[in-house]
Scaffold this motif. Sequence first.
Motif, mmCIF file in Angstrom:
data_model
loop_
_atom_site.group_PDB
_atom_site.id
_atom_site.type_symbol
_atom_site.label_atom_id
_atom_site.label_comp_id
_atom_site.label_asym_id
_atom_site.label_seq_id
_atom_site.Cartn_x
_atom_site.Cartn_y
_atom_site.Cartn_z
ATOM 1 N N LEU B 322 -9.930 4.874 -4.647
ATOM 2 C CA LEU B 322 -8.970 4.330 -3.446
ATOM 3 C C LEU B 322 -8.674 2.935 -3.994
ATOM 4 N N ALA B 323 -9.282 2.326 -5.050
ATOM 5 C CA ALA B 323 -9.075 0.998 -5.310
ATOM 6 C C ALA B 323 -7.778 1.034 -6.215
ATOM 7 N N VAL B 324 -7.586 2.097 -6.849
ATOM 8 C CA VAL B 324 -6.895 2.296 -7.898
ATOM 9 C C VAL B 324 -5.353 2.135 -7.194
ATOM 10 N N ALA B 325 -5.211 2.665 -5.941
ATOM 11 C CA ALA B 325 -3.958 2.725 -5.101
ATOM 12 C C ALA B 325 -3.486 1.574 -4.681
ATOM 13 N N GLN B 326 -4.297 0.358 -4.563
ATOM 14 C CA GLN B 326 -4.028 -0.711 -4.018
ATOM 15 C C GLN B 326 -3.008 -1.704 -4.648
ATOM 16 N N THR B 327 -2.253 -2.346 -3.788
ATOM 17 C CA THR B 327 -1.362 -3.407 -4.486
ATOM 18 C C THR B 327 -1.748 -4.888 -4.064
ATOM 19 N N ASP B 328 -2.641 -4.895 -3.024
ATOM 20 C CA ASP B 328 -2.886 -6.486 -2.467
ATOM 21 C C ASP B 328 -4.271 -6.340 -3.038
ATOM 22 N N VAL B 329 -4.421 -7.671 -3.698
ATOM 23 C CA VAL B 329 -5.684 -7.859 -4.433
ATOM 24 C C VAL B 329 -6.858 -7.964 -3.524
ATOM 25 N N LYS B 330 -6.723 -8.531 -2.023
ATOM 26 C CA LYS B 330 -7.967 -8.436 -1.258
ATOM 27 C C LYS B 330 -8.249 -6.921 -1.051
ATOM 28 N N ARG B 331 -7.259 -6.223 -0.714
ATOM 29 C CA ARG B 331 -7.591 -4.751 -0.299
ATOM 30 C C ARG B 331 -8.325 -4.142 -1.640
ATOM 31 N N MET B 332 -7.806 -4.401 -2.581
ATOM 32 C CA MET B 332 -8.451 -3.925 -3.874
ATOM 33 C C MET B 332 -9.790 -4.203 -4.036
#
Lengths: 99, 529
Positions: B322-332
């Motif tokens: 799921l981390a791969v799909a993130q664009t926001d660094v905090k979400r990542m």
Amino acid sequence: MWLNQFLILGALLFCIGVYGVLARRNGVMVLMSIELILNSVNINLVAFGAFNGTPVGQVFALFVIAVAAAEVGVGLAIVLLIYRNRTSIDLDAADLLKG
Amino acid sequence: MSLLASLAAQAAQPVTPVTSVLVETPSVDWWGLLPLILLAAPAMVLLHASSLLRRVFRGFYATASVGIAGTAAAFAIVQWFRVTDLDGGRGPYTTVASAYTVDGYSVFITVVLCVAVIVSSLVADGYLRREGLDGAETYALLLLSASGGVVMASANDLIVLFLGLEVLSIPVYVLAASHLRRSASQEAGFKYFILGAFASAFFLYGIALVYGATGSTNLGTIRQTLQDDPFVDGGALLLAGAAFLLVGFGFKVAAVPFHAWTPDVYQGAPSPVVSYMASGVKAAGFAGLVRVFDVTLAGQVRDWQPIVVGLAVLTLLGGSVLAVAQTDVKRMLAYSSISHAGFLLVGVAVASPEGAAAVLFYLAAYGLMIGGTFAVVTAVAGPGEQATGIDAFRGLGRRQPMLALGFTVLLFAQTGVPLTSGFFAKFGVIKAAVDGGWYWLAAVAMLSAVVGAFVYLRLVVAMFMVEDIDPHHGDGDVVAATPAPVAMPAALTLALAATVVATLVVGFLPGLLTDLAGDAVPVVLATLP
């Protein structure tokens, strides 16, 4: 009175509480549902304490009541903060954070 | 009859006007409780002082917070030598009616928590001034939360464990919602509160069932009861209780499928608070998890191990994919912290002293690197934490090479690149899994590390190879789009430099920390009464 009766009452209250947390969209109602779960725990603790013949269960229930009060205090404060900013405590309206 | 006789004998005695009743109180080893007291009491003094003192010098509260946490850590280190040195010291022991353990394990976690508070305070100093929120509250709440974590790590009784969990959590609910002018922060606090309280309720229900099944809340007594009679009256009750406890812990440490709050809360909450959540709260959660499952329920390992292994696999893969799909660094970073929780769960699942030592090492190493990572995120995000997208990091390597270099070291450490502490953290966990015969679990962990590497390397690429990958700047006019330089307050720079140096030092000399973690663990496994 059998121990089972209290445990079943506790389990029922627990299930109602869980349903409330999952189904209710109003922040305050969710808080109340969490209180319901905590009280189901209290019933269990007191029943087990009486069953075992030790005061540990009752003492633990007192701790749970105290902690629940502290928790709900913080929870209501946060709900109030949100209400002041948005005039809504609907959980579905809290959708700023998505990704 | 004897009661009547004694009553009669009492009545025959002359009545003394002053009666003193001797209440037997448990013996309290204040020396053993000192790190806890040194965290909680000064935190409250700090809070009161802030309402009395009108003018304090800039950074006073952060300095005080660092000083308090540092003092507590120093006293914990003194204790370390007392409880781990079996010749000269007294060895591990319990106090306050055997409700509170002082052993190498709890002392180690205490130091990890203090370091988490120090790093968060240093980062918070500049952050709070930038956001116009300066005051003592954040620091007092951080210290109080850490004191709850210490209680949780030291608990030898389910009541104490629950109190520790709540004292750990409630201040963090407030901290997550503490940015009064950011709606996202309040939403994060609310979500964290609802799901955290829900998890606490599950946890509590589990405690009630375990108490019912074993007739005691003392972890040592529970362990003894279960050893004497594995088919204890109400085995189903015990297993149901353990399952509920696992759900509660799963929420706290953000294990899939109880992770839903993590990305939202990490994104919305103030970055210094997130730094503490990822390092401090996780450490305390895993401390409780290891003590309850690996130590107390060691005899039931066949029952709970498959479930914890399942959680570990889900968490490892879910977090990194799921981390791969993130664009926001905090979400990542939120998803990446979930995948790190998966590695830690592997250490718990193998249920061996090596696994527990690996968990300790991982917590210490991860606490440092995530603290530094969020220091960078705090600085780069800028006022109001607007710039948390990957775009904010584009070209950072050209504009501020030192900052980008430090960040790269921390990201490499999270990836698990050799010569950083992250490599040995992952290595320790995977080695413990292989030693325990869990080859496929080790393979899953390594697969997760590979998928996770993409996430961290994407940030590194964004920092150093901006022209190559960004089509929007493809016209060659990159300089025109250069944003303002990232402001680096002195305290934040200090936190970043310290965490980077610590990450590298542990990476070059892992023996420093692995020996300590190894000393901490067998002690706890051997000594519960």
